[in-house]
Design a protein around this motif. Structure first.
Motif, PDB file in Angstrom:
ATOM      1  N   TYR A 116       0.855  -1.187   0.000  1.00  0.00           N
ATOM      2  CA  TYR A 116       0.000   0.000   0.000  1.00  0.00           C
ATOM      3  C   TYR A 116       0.894   1.241   0.000  1.00  0.00           C
ATOM      4  O   TYR A 116       1.640   1.487   0.948  1.00  0.00           O
ATOM      5  CB  TYR A 116      -0.947  -0.030   1.197  1.00  0.00           C
ATOM      6  N   ASP A 118       0.044   4.543  -0.226  1.00  0.00           N
ATOM      7  CA  ASP A 118      -0.468   5.558   0.694  1.00  0.00           C
ATOM      8  C   ASP A 118      -1.915   5.203   1.005  1.00  0.00           C
ATOM      9  O   ASP A 118      -2.350   4.074   0.763  1.00  0.00           O
ATOM     10  CB  ASP A 118      -0.325   6.970   0.088  1.00  0.00           C
ATOM     11  N   ASP A 119      -2.660   6.164   1.521  1.00  0.00           N
ATOM     12  CA  ASP A 119      -4.040   5.875   1.914  1.00  0.00           C
ATOM     13  C   ASP A 119      -4.981   5.737   0.728  1.00  0.00           C
ATOM     14  O   ASP A 119      -6.132   5.314   0.890  1.00  0.00           O
ATOM     15  CB  ASP A 119      -4.564   6.988   2.831  1.00  0.00           C
ATOM     16  N   TYR A 120      -4.508   6.095  -0.464  1.00  0.00           N
ATOM     17  CA  TYR A 120      -5.381   6.103  -1.632  1.00  0.00           C
ATOM     18  C   TYR A 120      -4.972   5.108  -2.717  1.00  0.00           C
ATOM     19  O   TYR A 120      -5.744   4.864  -3.642  1.00  0.00           O
ATOM     20  CB  TYR A 120      -5.421   7.506  -2.260  1.00  0.00           C
ATOM     21  N   ASP A 135      -7.953   3.553  -4.654  1.00  0.00           N
ATOM     22  CA  ASP A 135      -9.133   3.085  -3.906  1.00  0.00           C
ATOM     23  C   ASP A 135     -10.429   3.506  -4.573  1.00  0.00           C
ATOM     24  O   ASP A 135     -11.495   3.000  -4.236  1.00  0.00           O
ATOM     25  CB  ASP A 135      -9.084   3.568  -2.456  1.00  0.00           C
ATOM     26  N   SER A 145      -9.023  -2.849   0.496  1.00  0.00           N
ATOM     27  CA  SER A 145      -8.254  -3.382   1.624  1.00  0.00           C
ATOM     28  C   SER A 145      -8.090  -4.896   1.573  1.00  0.00           C
ATOM     29  O   SER A 145      -7.375  -5.467   2.394  1.00  0.00           O
ATOM     30  CB  SER A 145      -8.917  -2.982   2.944  1.00  0.00           C
ATOM     31  N   LYS A 461     -10.213   7.355  10.167  1.00  0.00           N
ATOM     32  CA  LYS A 461      -8.899   7.214   9.540  1.00  0.00           C
ATOM     33  C   LYS A 461      -8.494   8.567   8.977  1.00  0.00           C
ATOM     34  O   LYS A 461      -9.222   9.154   8.158  1.00  0.00           O
ATOM     35  CB  LYS A 461      -8.935   6.176   8.426  1.00  0.00           C
ATOM     36  N   LYS A 463      -6.219  10.618   6.569  1.00  0.00           N
ATOM     37  CA  LYS A 463      -5.530  10.274   5.337  1.00  0.00           C
ATOM     38  C   LYS A 463      -4.569  11.380   4.904  1.00  0.00           C
ATOM     39  O   LYS A 463      -4.751  12.556   5.247  1.00  0.00           O
ATOM     40  CB  LYS A 463      -6.543  10.033   4.211  1.00  0.00           C
TER      41      LYS A 463
END
Length: 467
Positions: A116, A118-120, A135, A145, A461, A463
């Protein structure tokens, strides 16, 4: 079963399948019709005809081609697939007639690496090729996820400098068995002609038994962009049944209007860059949702204009496609076909010609659009920040559920209550790290609705946003 038998079987299957469909249109045919000839490459955003790059193409007489096989119905296409539409564009440039709609999975095979970024975004490897999975891509049978090593996936997307950026990913199986069929589009990095093998990414391909198509000298060469169909063995690579030479750009006929979505590579100047393999000159272009200074490697855009005699797209319009960093999942408050907008959790989203629609509720309505949305329907809506009202890039109707998701920038913090998109979010009992939580931070929360615009968060969360 030996590798030799696998190779023969794959070759026979491929030949038989193509022969059975020989009555359909050729996948290499040209553009016909009475309107302005057009070739449009981009994501399918809806049906009721096929919507690509904001244009509605009638498909009543179109040949639907999947992996070079003609004769499919429109129902074989899905939202998020990157297709090539060849046909004629009406004078209003909002509608047209498709003569052929072609689709080809960019990657089909097992995942060998998952990380992963980053968060996106996640980065995975499939058949030695790198794929970025945002995502906001369309997921089928898995979620962002849930990506895991060993899963067999089918990926459609836009090529960039290192591989592909997925627009749609579907899990086909939980695990791969040696000798099962795979497919990959990639650039050959080296060729061992005596042993009739080549390498693409980290993948070795044995083409000794393959049907070679489109090679001017009869053999693959380093640097060529190819399509490989075959069977994958974990210890040795792919035994190819077919290897086809491909053009990085899908269409190069002079005089054709091209509407081309892709990712910028090899950026030298506004007059000279590539868009997922298609050379572009944007010297005289008008820009939407961005400025000429925003042109750079890795930026996703749509370019529209004619192809010149040298195969260069002379762009008249450039539209920037920003990442979706706004996300709401909740029941519909109100919807207006007249105003082309839908309100969810008190947040107003406008609808335009580029908004994609997908029905993932029990109804699975193929021709799903704004006029099918009712108050109380549970929707997932994604948009890019920076506009008021927000413009929905994709709307999915979901199965009924009471949970709520809100993702966006925090505009106020008062004790344990955040304001996100105008929604008051109580995070008193929320699980998850709150590191970096402040006004301006992008936050995703999941929780329960407690009022018209108030939510009790169960999970939070924070981000890192790169938009």
């Amino acid at each position: 079963m030996s590798r030799f038998i696998y190779a023969l079987t794959a070759l026979v299957l491929t030949t038989s399948l193509l022969s059975a469909c020989s009555g359909g249109a050729s996948s290499d045919g040209g553009i016909e019709g009475t309107g302005a000839p057009v070739a449009a490459r981009g994501e399918v955003s809806g049906f009721g005809s096929v919507f690509v790059n904001g244009v509605e193409y009638e498909t009543d007489s179109a040949d639907i081609v999947i992996d070079s096989v003609s004769g499919y119905s429109e129902s074989a296409l899905k939202v998020g697939m990157v297709v090539l539409v060849e046909g004629a564009l009406d004078a209003d440039e909002a509608t047209g007639d498709a003569h052929r709609v072609s689709f080809e999975q960019t990657l089909f095979g097992p995942i060998s690496v998952v990380s992963y970024v980053d968060d996106y975004n996640a980065e995975i490897k499939v058949l030695g090729q790198t794929a970025i999975i945002p995502d906001s891509a369309v997921f089928e049978n898995l979620s962002f996820s849930d990506l895991a090593i060993g899963q067999v996936v089918a990926i459609s997307g836009l090529t960039n400098a290192t591989g592909v950026v997925a627009t749609r990913i579907e899990k086909v199986a939980d695990a791969h068995s040696d000798g099962e069929q795979v497919a990959v589009n990639a650039v050959i990095s080296s060729v061992d002609t005596p042993n009739r093998t080549f390498v693409i990414g980290d993948l070795s391909v044995d083409y000794s038994m393959a049907d070679l198509q489109g090679f001017s000298n009869g053999q693959p060469e380093a640097g060529q962009y190819v399509r490989v169909n075959g069977r994958f063995f974990e210890d040795s690579g792919v035994i190819a049944a077919k290897v086809k030479m491909k053009a990085r750009a899908d269409m190069s006929a002079s005089g054709v209007r091209l509407e081309y979505e892709g990712i910028i590579t090899d950026f030298a100047s506004q007059q000279n860059f590539n868009l997922s393999g298609q050379p572009v000159n944007a010297a005289d272009a008008k820009f939407k949702r961005g400025q000429k200074q925003d042109l750079a490697d890795g930026v996703r855009i749509e370019a529209e204009g004619p192809i010149d005699a040298d195969g260069v797209l002379q762009a008249q319009t450039i539209t920037f496609k920003k990442a979706n960093d706004i996300h709401v999942e909740a029941a519909v408050d109100s919807v207006s076909e007249t105003d082309k907008q839908v309100v969810v959790l008190g947040v107003t989203f406008s609808i335009n010609e580029l908004t994609a629609f997908d029905d993932r509720s029990e109804a699975h309505q193929l021709y799903f659009g704004l006029d099918d949305i009712r108050n109380g329907d549970r929707l997932s809506i994604r948009a890019a920040s920076g506009t008021t009202p927000l413009t929905a890039s994709r709307i999915e109707r979901l199965r009924a559920d009471d949970s709520v998701t809100v993702e966006g920038p925090v505009t106020a913090v008062s004790g344990e209550v955040l304001t996100i998109l105008g929604v008051a979010v109580d995070i008193t009992d929320a699980s998850g790290s709150q590191n970096g939580l402040k006004v301006g931070a992008f936050v995703e929360i999941e929780g329960d609705l407690t009022g018209a615009q108030s939510v009790k968060a169960q999970r939070i969360k924070v981000k890192k946003n790169n938009n």
